[in-house]
Design a protein around this motif. Structure first.
Motif, PDB file in Angstrom:
ATOM      1  N   ALA A   5       4.349 -10.111   0.055  1.00  9.26           N
ATOM      2  CA  ALA A   5       4.639  -8.718   0.398  1.00  9.26           C
ATOM      3  C   ALA A   5       4.812  -8.593   1.908  1.00  9.26           C
ATOM      4  O   ALA A   5       4.018  -9.147   2.686  1.00  9.26           O
ATOM      5  CB  ALA A   5       3.511  -7.818  -0.095  1.00  9.26           C
ATOM      6  N   ARG A   6       5.847  -7.875   2.318  1.00  2.00           N
ATOM      7  CA  ARG A   6       6.093  -7.691   3.747  1.00  2.00           C
ATOM      8  C   ARG A   6       6.889  -6.411   3.956  1.00  2.00           C
ATOM      9  O   ARG A   6       7.484  -5.878   3.008  1.00  2.00           O
ATOM     10  CB  ARG A   6       6.843  -8.889   4.334  1.00  2.00           C
ATOM     11  N   PRO A   7       6.938  -5.909   5.164  1.00  2.00           N
ATOM     12  CA  PRO A   7       7.659  -4.656   5.408  1.00  2.00           C
ATOM     13  C   PRO A   7       9.152  -4.804   5.118  1.00  2.00           C
ATOM     14  O   PRO A   7       9.740  -5.877   5.319  1.00  2.00           O
ATOM     15  CB  PRO A   7       7.414  -4.388   6.897  1.00  2.00           C
ATOM     16  N   GLY A   8       9.749  -3.733   4.683  1.00  2.00           N
ATOM     17  CA  GLY A   8      11.186  -3.758   4.434  1.00  2.00           C
ATOM     18  C   GLY A   8      11.982  -4.088   5.678  1.00  2.00           C
ATOM     19  O   GLY A   8      13.046  -4.715   5.603  1.00  2.00           O
ATOM     20  N   LEU A  51      13.128   0.253  -0.112  1.00  2.00           N
ATOM     21  CA  LEU A  51      13.266  -0.429  -1.405  1.00  2.00           C
ATOM     22  C   LEU A  51      12.971  -1.918  -1.272  1.00  2.00           C
ATOM     23  O   LEU A  51      12.257  -2.497  -2.111  1.00  2.00           O
ATOM     24  CB  LEU A  51      14.681  -0.215  -1.947  1.00  2.00           C
ATOM     25  N   TYR A  52      13.481  -2.560  -0.219  1.00  2.00           N
ATOM     26  CA  TYR A  52      13.232  -3.992  -0.062  1.00  2.00           C
ATOM     27  C   TYR A  52      11.770  -4.278   0.267  1.00  2.00           C
ATOM     28  O   TYR A  52      11.241  -5.336  -0.105  1.00  2.00           O
ATOM     29  CB  TYR A  52      14.178  -4.598   0.972  1.00  2.00           C
ATOM     30  N   GLY A  53      11.100  -3.346   0.941  1.00  2.00           N
ATOM     31  CA  GLY A  53       9.670  -3.512   1.129  1.00  2.00           C
ATOM     32  C   GLY A  53       8.934  -3.483  -0.204  1.00  2.00           C
ATOM     33  O   GLY A  53       8.003  -4.275  -0.439  1.00  2.00           O
ATOM     34  N   MET A  54       9.356  -2.602  -1.091  1.00  2.00           N
ATOM     35  CA  MET A  54       8.748  -2.518  -2.422  1.00  2.00           C
ATOM     36  C   MET A  54       9.026  -3.780  -3.242  1.00  2.00           C
ATOM     37  O   MET A  54       8.203  -4.208  -4.055  1.00  2.00           O
ATOM     38  CB  MET A  54       9.275  -1.283  -3.146  1.00  2.00           C
TER      39      MET A  54
END
Length: 240
Positions: free
Chosen positions: A131-134, A120-123
């Motif tokens: 934008a970055r990986p969760g 969810l935090y990646g989204m």
């Protein structure tokens, strides 16, 4: 001060009458003289409402507006069971004042690698900047525990960040072993359920209550057996 001309909420329904404040509570007028009377104009008086689960007060950019909206709806208390530790101080500075809601924050919840809320935090990462990986939100929006030896350090770190209580994630506890390394369940799994009792014990030893995100009946059983103080998301967030 005496409050007149209102309908007061009781377990038996709204009742007309007069109330005064004694020891922080509205009580029936005992007949003693009042220094001032307030006519409430026939208003319907209820206890204050509380928002038990929302993540909308961590950001200083809109915390005051959110607080104002809550107060206008009669909501005085808010519980945020997962907030970014780096952002929370800004929002927290704007609440818990006489003219705002009272709010408590858990900081980042405790989960497993690949578990909720990492995906969810990646989204949402674009909202927080680039934008970055969760996974880059570890220690901020969530904390990982995969063994008993990590528990005390994670709980201590959360308390140092200012957590008012802790959040743990249990998602499909009955399938944990089968799904722990299954990429198909990225973001749809949680803690090793065998670690839940030790996490709760470590939190309680530090005076911190524990809320548990659950998805299934087995998650509920695990959470209750572990001694959590509160269940979140019954009957689930992405339940099958």
């Amino acid at each position: 001060v005496r409050y007149d001309n209102a309908l007061w909420w009781t377990p038996d329904g709204f009742q007309p009458g007069t109330r005064i404040v004694a020891a922080g509570r509205f009580v029936a007028d005992p007949g003693r003289p009042a220094t001032r009377a307030v006519d409430l104009g026939g208003a319907w008086i209820t206890p204050p409402f509380a928002e038990a689960h929302n993540h909308n007060l961590e950001d200083a950019a809109y915390a005051r507006a959110v607080s104002d909206a809550y107060l206008a709806a009669g909501i005085l208390y808010v519980k945020n069971p997962n907030s970014r530790a780096r952002a929370t101080p800004g929002g927290r500075a704007l609440v818990n004042r006489p003219d705002t809601v009272d709010a408590v924050f858990s900081m980042g919840g405790i989960t497993a690698p690949g578990g909720h809320p990492i995906r969810l935090y990646g989204m949402l990462s674009g909202y927080y900047g680039a934008a970055r990986p969760g996974e880059s939100f570890e220690g901020d929006a969530f904390n990982l525990v995969t063994s008993a030896g990590q528990i005390d350090g994670v709980v201590a770190a959360l308390q140092a960040q200012g957590a008012d209580f802790l959040k743990i994630y249990l998602l499909g506890s009955e399938h944990h072993d089968a799904r722990a390394d299954d990429a198909a369940f990225y973001g749809l799994k949680g803690l090793d359920p065998t670690l839940a009792p030790a996490i709760v014990a470590a939190a309680h030893a530090r005076g911190l209550r524990v809320s548990a995100h659950i998805e299934t009946a087995e998650d509920f059983r695990v959470a209750v057996a572990a001694g959590v103080d509160e269940i979140n998301h019954l009957p689930g967030y992405a339940w099958e």
